[in-house]
Design a protein around this motif. Structure first.
Motif, PDB file in Angstrom:
ATOM      1  N   ARG A  52       3.102  -3.866  -3.576  1.00 51.61           N
ATOM      2  CA  ARG A  52       2.096  -4.938  -3.578  1.00 51.61           C
ATOM      3  C   ARG A  52       2.350  -5.942  -2.461  1.00 51.61           C
ATOM      4  O   ARG A  52       1.417  -6.462  -1.867  1.00 51.61           O
ATOM      5  CB  ARG A  52       2.108  -5.682  -4.911  1.00 51.61           C
ATOM      6  N   GLY A  60       0.799  -1.219   0.000  1.00 49.07           N
ATOM      7  CA  GLY A  60       0.000   0.000   0.000  1.00 49.07           C
ATOM      8  C   GLY A  60       0.830   1.266   0.000  1.00 49.07           C
ATOM      9  O   GLY A  60       0.339   2.333  -0.368  1.00 49.07           O
ATOM     10  N   ASP A  61       2.093   1.184   0.425  1.00 49.15           N
ATOM     11  CA  ASP A  61       2.964   2.366   0.410  1.00 49.15           C
ATOM     12  C   ASP A  61       3.253   2.770  -1.035  1.00 49.15           C
ATOM     13  O   ASP A  61       3.389   1.926  -1.915  1.00 49.15           O
ATOM     14  CB  ASP A  61       4.299   2.084   1.111  1.00 49.15           C
ATOM     15  N   ARG A  62       3.361   4.076  -1.244  1.00 45.59           N
ATOM     16  CA  ARG A  62       3.685   4.586  -2.574  1.00 45.59           C
ATOM     17  C   ARG A  62       5.172   4.887  -2.643  1.00 45.59           C
ATOM     18  O   ARG A  62       5.727   5.530  -1.752  1.00 45.59           O
ATOM     19  CB  ARG A  62       2.899   5.869  -2.878  1.00 45.59           C
ATOM     20  N   PHE A  64       2.932   1.637  -6.337  1.00 44.88           N
ATOM     21  CA  PHE A  64       2.600   1.201  -4.987  1.00 44.88           C
ATOM     22  C   PHE A  64       3.135  -0.191  -4.696  1.00 44.88           C
ATOM     23  O   PHE A  64       3.162  -1.059  -5.571  1.00 44.88           O
ATOM     24  CB  PHE A  64       1.081   1.210  -4.792  1.00 44.88           C
TER      25      PHE A  64
END
Length: 160
Positions: free
Chosen positions: A84, A40-42, A82
């Motif tokens: 996964r 979820g981190d970009r 992002f």
């Protein structure tokens, strides 16, 4: 609300002999292993990486494509790239490696007390890792040098 980039800064070592895009891939994988990056981190936008490192934008995009090919990240049009999945292994991996982490932290403190700089410690650790995980060092420890290898290769070609 705009998605914030994960707290990762790429450090490019132009003298390392490692391709720049691979340095980005390796650093991203390390951040995934350590839990710095989570699903979820970009990742930082290519533009941000270019501004911070003064490298070609295509190099950043190549690294991100490689990470995407490996299934670690996904590009979302207009939003960014992002994470996964992580590379941390099992959920209890942190508990399993705690004793090793403690030993390594103690070793790093001793190295610092002995006067080694951070880069020296990193180089030493990398050299030990390379020799420990190398598949080619079985050849270098058998007393074979480049000449012996070439001779053996020629002999094998003649037998065929």
């Amino acid at each position: 609300m705009a998605a914030e980039s994960a707290a990762i800064e790429f450090r490019i070592d132009r003298r390392s002999g490692v391709a720049t895009y691979l340095q980005i891939v390796q650093q991203t994988k390390q951040a995934l292993r350590l839990g710095v990056l989570e699903p979820g981190d970009r990742l930082p936008a290519a533009r941000e990486v270019v501004e911070a490192t003064a490298i070609n934008p295509n190099t950043v995009l190549k690294a991100y494509r490689e990470l995407e090919r490996e299934g670690l990240v996904e590009a979302r049009r207009g939003l960014g790239t992002f994470v996964r999945r992580t590379l941390g292994g099992a959920p209890d991996a942190t508990a399993a490696d705690a004793p090793l982490r403690t030993e390594l932290a103690d070793w790093a403190r001793r190295a610092r007390a002995a006067g080694l700089e951070k880069d020296d410690v990193g180089a030493l650790f990398t050299a030990v890792l390379d020799s420990t995980y190398s598949t080619t060092d079985m050849y270098s420890t058998n007393g074979m040098n480049g000449t012996d290898s070439a001779v053996r290769s020629d002999e094998g070609d003649q037998e065929r």
